[in-house]
Each structure stands twice: as C-alpha cells, then as structure tokens.
Design a protein around this motif. Structure first.
Motif, PDB file in Angstrom:
ATOM      1  N   UNK A   9       0.805  -1.216   0.000  1.00 54.14           N
ATOM      2  CA  UNK A   9       0.000   0.000   0.000  1.00 54.14           C
ATOM      3  C   UNK A   9       0.840   1.269   0.000  1.00 54.14           C
ATOM      4  N   UNK A  10       2.128   1.142   0.139  1.00 56.57           N
ATOM      5  CA  UNK A  10       2.973   2.331   0.173  1.00 56.57           C
ATOM      6  C   UNK A  10       2.999   3.003  -1.190  1.00 56.57           C
ATOM      7  N   UNK A  11       3.026   4.336  -1.215  1.00 54.61           N
ATOM      8  CA  UNK A  11       3.088   5.016  -2.508  1.00 54.61           C
ATOM      9  C   UNK A  11       4.439   4.787  -3.177  1.00 54.61           C
ATOM     10  N   UNK A  12       4.418   4.736  -4.489  1.00 52.32           N
ATOM     11  CA  UNK A  12       5.644   4.517  -5.246  1.00 52.32           C
ATOM     12  C   UNK A  12       6.467   5.801  -5.207  1.00 52.32           C
ATOM     13  N   UNK A  13       7.754   5.662  -4.935  1.00 55.73           N
ATOM     14  CA  UNK A  13       8.623   6.825  -4.795  1.00 55.73           C
ATOM     15  C   UNK A  13       9.649   6.852  -5.919  1.00 55.73           C
ATOM     16  N   UNK A  14       9.998   8.043  -6.369  1.00 52.98           N
ATOM     17  CA  UNK A  14      11.107   8.256  -7.283  1.00 52.98           C
ATOM     18  C   UNK A  14      12.063   9.174  -6.557  1.00 52.98           C
ATOM     19  N   UNK A  15      13.133   8.622  -6.063  1.00 48.87           N
ATOM     20  CA  UNK A  15      14.041   9.276  -5.133  1.00 48.87           C
ATOM     21  C   UNK A  15      13.246   9.720  -3.912  1.00 48.87           C
ATOM     22  N   UNK A  16      13.043  11.013  -3.699  1.00 50.40           N
ATOM     23  CA  UNK A  16      12.311  11.442  -2.498  1.00 50.40           C
ATOM     24  C   UNK A  16      10.911  11.938  -2.823  1.00 50.40           C
ATOM     25  N   UNK A  17      10.511  11.901  -4.104  1.00 46.79           N
ATOM     26  CA  UNK A  17       9.209  12.417  -4.512  1.00 46.79           C
ATOM     27  C   UNK A  17       8.269  11.288  -4.891  1.00 46.79           C
ATOM     28  N   UNK A  18       6.989  11.611  -4.910  1.00 45.89           N
ATOM     29  CA  UNK A  18       5.987  10.672  -5.389  1.00 45.89           C
ATOM     30  C   UNK A  18       6.229  10.415  -6.875  1.00 45.89           C
ATOM     31  N   UNK A  19       6.033   9.183  -7.304  1.00 45.91           N
ATOM     32  CA  UNK A  19       6.334   8.820  -8.694  1.00 45.91           C
ATOM     33  C   UNK A  19       5.422   9.534  -9.684  1.00 45.91           C
ATOM     34  N   UNK A  20       4.236   9.959  -9.244  1.00 45.31           N
ATOM     35  CA  UNK A  20       3.347  10.683 -10.148  1.00 45.31           C
ATOM     36  C   UNK A  20       3.913  12.040 -10.523  1.00 45.31           C
ATOM     37  N   UNK A  21       4.744  12.610  -9.683  1.00 48.54           N
ATOM     38  CA  UNK A  21       5.374  13.894  -9.998  1.00 48.54           C
ATOM     39  C   UNK A  21       6.416  13.742 -11.091  1.00 48.54           C
ATOM     40  N   UNK A  22       6.909  12.536 -11.287  1.00 45.78           N
ATOM     41  CA  UNK A  22       7.920  12.317 -12.308  1.00 45.78           C
ATOM     42  C   UNK A  22       7.346  12.419 -13.717  1.00 45.78           C
ATOM     43  N   UNK A  23       6.028  12.295 -13.862  1.00 41.66           N
ATOM     44  CA  UNK A  23       5.393  12.454 -15.170  1.00 41.66           C
ATOM     45  C   UNK A  23       5.645  13.861 -15.703  1.00 41.66           C
ATOM     46  N   UNK A  24       5.566  14.861 -14.825  1.00 41.07           N
ATOM     47  CA  UNK A  24       5.849  16.230 -15.246  1.00 41.07           C
ATOM     48  C   UNK A  24       7.324  16.402 -15.598  1.00 41.07           C
ATOM     49  N   UNK A  25       8.203  15.716 -14.890  1.00 44.21           N
ATOM     50  CA  UNK A  25       9.635  15.783 -15.209  1.00 44.21           C
ATOM     51  C   UNK A  25       9.892  15.127 -16.568  1.00 44.21           C
ATOM     52  N   UNK A  26       9.199  14.023 -16.852  1.00 39.57           N
ATOM     53  CA  UNK A  26       9.328  13.394 -18.168  1.00 39.57           C
ATOM     54  C   UNK A  26       8.844  14.331 -19.277  1.00 39.57           C
ATOM     55  N   UNK A  27       7.763  15.040 -19.014  1.00 36.97           N
ATOM     56  CA  UNK A  27       7.282  16.020 -19.986  1.00 36.97           C
ATOM     57  C   UNK A  27       8.356  17.065 -20.253  1.00 36.97           C
ATOM     58  N   UNK A  28       9.018  17.518 -19.205  1.00 33.50           N
ATOM     59  CA  UNK A  28      10.098  18.493 -19.388  1.00 33.50           C
ATOM     60  C   UNK A  28      11.276  17.890 -20.151  1.00 33.50           C
ATOM     61  N   UNK A  29      11.599  16.642 -19.865  1.00 35.33           N
ATOM     62  CA  UNK A  29      12.720  16.019 -20.556  1.00 35.33           C
ATOM     63  C   UNK A  29      12.461  15.835 -22.046  1.00 35.33           C
ATOM     64  N   UNK A  30      11.206  15.601 -22.423  1.00 37.31           N
ATOM     65  CA  UNK A  30      10.878  15.433 -23.831  1.00 37.31           C
ATOM     66  C   UNK A  30      10.633  16.757 -24.550  1.00 37.31           C
ATOM     67  N   UNK A  31      10.245  17.793 -23.793  1.00 38.87           N
ATOM     68  CA  UNK A  31       9.933  19.093 -24.401  1.00 38.87           C
ATOM     69  C   UNK A  31      10.554  20.179 -23.521  1.00 38.87           C
ATOM     70  N   UNK A  32      11.819  20.439 -23.717  1.00 37.90           N
ATOM     71  CA  UNK A  32      12.547  21.365 -22.842  1.00 37.90           C
ATOM     72  C   UNK A  32      12.250  22.809 -23.215  1.00 37.90           C
TER      73      UNK A  32
END
Length: 88
Positions: A9-32
């Motif tokens: 039940x634990x939320x998925x983490x990407x380093x220290x952030x919630x993994x859902x926040x990484x979707x926005x980082x992926x958007x930035x990586x594809x469209x800088x």
C-alpha cells in the motif's frame, strides 16, 4: 522468499518524490521549454505540499473535492425532487 505484503500500500517513490510527480519531469525532458520546467517544478511543489500535510495524491484529490462541494450535499439532485401537488 521474502515477500512483505505490508509494503504493497505504500506510494511509489522516485528518489524522495511521489512517482506521479515524475510524469511532469518526463514532460520536461521530452519538451525542454521554460514553461514545462516551471510546470514540473510546480507539480513537484504541489506533491511536496500534499506530503507535508500528510496526504497521498488520491486522498488529496478527495479532500479538494469535498472542499469544493461544500457542507450541504443533498442526497437527491434538484431534478429528482418530487414536490407535493394538490389535485383537489
């Protein structure tokens, strides 16, 4: 085999952030662009605020929905109400 079901039940983490926040980082990586960078930072900040308050993302969405709907929530919509009619 070490399977710990209590951690499912634990939320998925990407380093220290919630993994859902990484979707926005992926958007930035594809469209800088500047606006996607600001969007990613804003999303990460919002998830950080949720975490500081003690809410997961689904719980925060439910809390925001309850805040927007307000205190008075009738069980039936106005269209479903049956008003008394006097046929006499």
């Amino acid at each position: 085999m070490d399977i710990h079901w209590r951690n499912t039940q634990k939320p998925v983490r990407f380093f220290i952030f919630d993994a859902r926040a990484f979707i926005a980082v992926l958007l930035f990586l594809f469209h800088m662009r500047l606006w996607t960078f600001m969007f990613a930072i804003a999303v990460i900040f919002v998830f950080w605020i949720f975490e500081r308050v003690g809410l997961t993302f689904p719980a925060a969405i439910r809390a925001i929905r309850c805040w927007l709907l307000g205190v008075r929530r009738p069980s039936n919509s106005k269209r479903a109400y049956r008003y008394w009619t006097d046929f006499g």
